[in-house]
Design an enzyme around this catalytic site. Sequence first.
Site, PDB file in Angstrom:
ATOM      1  N   ASP A  93       0.817  -1.219   0.000  1.00 36.06           N
ATOM      2  CA  ASP A  93       0.000   0.000   0.000  1.00 36.06           C
ATOM      3  C   ASP A  93       0.846   1.262   0.000  1.00 36.06           C
ATOM      4  O   ASP A  93       2.045   1.247   0.298  1.00 36.06           O
ATOM      5  CB  ASP A  93      -0.959   0.012   1.194  1.00 36.06           C
ATOM      6  CG  ASP A  93      -0.241  -0.145   2.531  1.00 36.06           C
ATOM      7  OD1 ASP A  93       0.809  -0.816   2.577  1.00 36.06           O
ATOM      8  OD2 ASP A  93      -0.735   0.389   3.547  1.00 36.06           O
ATOM      9  N   GLU A 151      -0.577  -1.940   5.260  1.00 35.88           N
ATOM     10  CA  GLU A 151       0.358  -1.872   6.391  1.00 35.88           C
ATOM     11  C   GLU A 151       0.309  -0.530   7.089  1.00 35.88           C
ATOM     12  O   GLU A 151       0.627  -0.431   8.275  1.00 35.88           O
ATOM     13  CB  GLU A 151       1.785  -2.153   5.891  1.00 35.88           C
ATOM     14  CG  GLU A 151       2.830  -2.283   6.987  1.00 35.88           C
ATOM     15  CD  GLU A 151       3.361  -0.951   7.506  1.00 35.88           C
ATOM     16  OE1 GLU A 151       3.700  -0.861   8.700  1.00 35.88           O
ATOM     17  OE2 GLU A 151       3.427   0.006   6.703  1.00 35.88           O
TER      18      GLU A 151
END
Length: 404
Positions: A93, A151
């Site tokens: 991400d 994350e």
Amino acid sequence: MDSKLVNHAYDNTDKQTRINPIVDEYAAWIVETRRHLHQYPELSHHEMKTAGYIREQLESMGLVTRSYTGKDVVAYIEGTEAGKTVALRADIDALPIQEETELPFASQNPGVMHACGHDGHTAILLGAARALVNANVPFSGKIKLIFQHAEEVVPGGASELVEAGVLEDVDAIFGLHLWQNVDSGLLETCAGPIMAGSDSFTVKIQGRGGHGSMPHLTIDPIVIASHLVTQLQTVVSRSINPLYPAVISVGQIQSGDTYNIIPDTAQLQGTVRYFHPDVQDEIPPLIERLANGVCTSFGAVSTFEYVKGDPSVVNDSRMNSIVEQVGRKVLGEENVRPAVPSMAGEDFSYYLQRVPGAYFFLGIRNEQVAYSHHHPRFTIDEKMLPVGSKLLAGIALEYLEQQR
């Protein structure tokens, strides 16, 4: 090509010497993969196109992919014989940051940027996978590739994947972080805690507003908030065992709408970082007591909220020794160093609570890489991407070799 590696006559010579030249062959591809990912970043829990791209790359290698959440991608590389399963993880991400690097491959998505190196982590793991599939190195067991979403947020992807069962067949797990605080070409790691637990808190102060020219008729929440920020610095310095590192930082204060009106309320938000779980339990009541005391002394009222985030990342000593061993082969003895534990947080911690493993830092700092993680001008030393692939592939093979 098939994901099941072919058993050749060569065999127990150092597998790293087989992997390294294969990674070198794919070095330009690994860099281009990172640049593609960098151009099309996606925020946490929205990594659909990123996951699709990763699936395409893995399936082109002959690997079968699956997803536990619809946002992650998982695949296996199977050895020539049955054995243990080792997992390698990369986070995928990006962050809500407007990029300012002016790179030719800068983000094409306004307000979203890979400003922490996750594009590099993903490219590194894809590079390791491609090398393992094509090197024809025989091994016993399985290598599980985990491309994890979300994350950067709490709750994040690691806890979601663990709850979904991603570790049910895993015996050990490894991961890396490209680290701007470390010079390029260096690997830093340590047994025990390497990254901190990360919690957050909010204090709302209810005062009484009024005209800025008549403060005696008000209970000024901005003055109270200022006192509280100062007092919070005594929690770690005077109430926590000095042998247990901890940090309390207030990162946001919100209050008021204009310059000449004292507002009714103020709100503080901050973060708590720690390594020892006892500290996590001790700090919340201390912050709440201070908030109540300071507010009461001024005639105001406080409300307190504390959110426990990701726990600390704690490396297993045996798994950490494998990282060091492979690091010396790839980078040289002098370039593997003890890590100074970081107060930054990482949800890799959830994996390490379930299975032994290790997380380590690969340096990316040089004269051109001057900005820290989460900065709009952050970038990485791309020469370290193939190095990361060699390390992850080598670590997986070394772990499985030691389990035979």
